[in-house]
Write a protein that holds these residues in place. Sequence first.
Motif, PDB file in Angstrom:
ATOM      1  N   SER A 156       0.824  -1.198   0.000  1.00  0.00           N
ATOM      2  CA  SER A 156       0.000   0.000   0.000  1.00  0.00           C
ATOM      3  C   SER A 156       0.854   1.241   0.000  1.00  0.00           C
ATOM      4  N   SER A 205       2.646   1.913  -3.346  1.00  0.00           N
ATOM      5  CA  SER A 205       1.787   2.463  -4.377  1.00  0.00           C
ATOM      6  C   SER A 205       1.708   3.976  -4.285  1.00  0.00           C
ATOM      7  N   LEU A 206       2.090   4.514  -3.099  1.00  0.00           N
ATOM      8  CA  LEU A 206       2.060   5.953  -2.917  1.00  0.00           C
ATOM      9  C   LEU A 206       3.399   6.607  -3.199  1.00  0.00           C
ATOM     10  N   ASP A 220      -4.984  -3.045   8.687  1.00  0.00           N
ATOM     11  CA  ASP A 220      -5.540  -3.309   7.369  1.00  0.00           C
ATOM     12  C   ASP A 220      -4.648  -2.662   6.314  1.00  0.00           C
ATOM     13  N   GLY A 221      -4.975  -2.877   5.066  1.00  0.00           N
ATOM     14  CA  GLY A 221      -4.111  -2.417   3.979  1.00  0.00           C
ATOM     15  C   GLY A 221      -4.084  -0.925   3.782  1.00  0.00           C
ATOM     16  N   ASN A 222      -4.951  -0.173   4.469  1.00  0.00           N
ATOM     17  CA  ASN A 222      -5.002   1.274   4.269  1.00  0.00           C
ATOM     18  C   ASN A 222      -4.111   2.055   5.230  1.00  0.00           C
ATOM     19  N   LEU A 223      -3.568   1.388   6.242  1.00  0.00           N
ATOM     20  CA  LEU A 223      -2.831   2.119   7.262  1.00  0.00           C
ATOM     21  C   LEU A 223      -1.606   2.815   6.694  1.00  0.00           C
ATOM     22  N   ALA A 261      -1.094   4.100   3.788  1.00  0.00           N
ATOM     23  CA  ALA A 261      -1.480   5.327   3.097  1.00  0.00           C
ATOM     24  C   ALA A 261      -1.829   6.421   4.099  1.00  0.00           C
ATOM     25  N   ASP A 262      -2.509   6.037   5.180  1.00  0.00           N
ATOM     26  CA  ASP A 262      -2.888   7.016   6.197  1.00  0.00           C
ATOM     27  C   ASP A 262      -1.656   7.603   6.878  1.00  0.00           C
ATOM     28  N   SER A 272       0.499   9.999   4.811  1.00  0.00           N
ATOM     29  CA  SER A 272      -0.065  11.328   4.575  1.00  0.00           C
ATOM     30  C   SER A 272       0.133  12.251   5.776  1.00  0.00           C
TER      31      SER A 272
END
Length: 341
Positions: A13, A16-17, A71-74, A76-77, A80
Amino acid sequence: MLRRGAGLAVAGSAASLAGCSDAASGGSGEFDSGYAAFFTLHDWANQVAGDHATFEDPVDVGRLGHGWNPDGNLAADVASTDAFVYLDSSEFSWAQDLAATLEDDYDTVAVIDGLDGLEDDLLGWDHSHEEEGENHEEDSHDEEDSHDEEDGHDEEDDHDESGQYDPHVWVDPVLAADVVDTIAAGLGEADPDNADDYADNAAEYATELDAVDDAFRSIAENAARDVAVMAGHNSFQYLEARYGFRLHSPVGVSPQNEPTQSEIADTIELVNDAGIDAVLYDRFESSTLAESIVENSDATEAIPVSPAGGTTREWNDAGYGYLEQMTEINVPAFERAFDAQ
């Protein structure tokens, strides 16, 4: 497999950023937000940051930061925001994986390891069922942690060295002050305009940690007995080393251990022989073992303590941070268990 899979999800994740120039600070260029790996670091980071930044805790209420998977979004969070505070210990392997990804792909996110500089103070993680108060050798790690085995996290993992040590340094208020100073230094380096404020906030918080230290020293000085029983895995060996307490646990240090009937019987015998009236247990674990020991011994009550690595809705509603868990939960429980009232 779950842990390793979560680590890959974090890395994937975040990768990808990579290359997004506005990843940190939401593109604003202002230092004002971050993440901390679990409850205690979250509390300390916010105490140090004061009005300059707000830190989030990704771990759910009622859960501890070790043995947890994001989860897979951490990624990205976190990417940021401006900072990530964690402990470089394989018990928090998800945080290690995330920290490595941030350091590789984002030079705009400050990665702060709370254990930095404490290597000589770390105690060995003994996964046997020996009495922890009598066995703090740092070379007692020949066996692989069963917790790591279950999660597919073996000795060849990049984080095996840090896994040789008990990460629960935060229960010791003296070492806690060192971690708070490390957080302040990391924030000051990332946000030099406010470095003095971070240092001042850390120093002010340290005076409150001194009060916790004084409370435990008082327990040690006034204890009518030198041993208490912890009916669950022992997260408090740093307190034992600091204050000379002895906590007998039929389980040992690792939460993956299960006590044998012989170990439970030996614990009951100790309770009776030492005249122990109150048996301690971890608030984040089942009270069944403690209640069974009380029921089959001369003890009269089971008392919860907190490893101070997580929180509950009840404590949140009461406004409890780390200090309140130590002073309102642990200090009275230890006073009772060691008959130091």
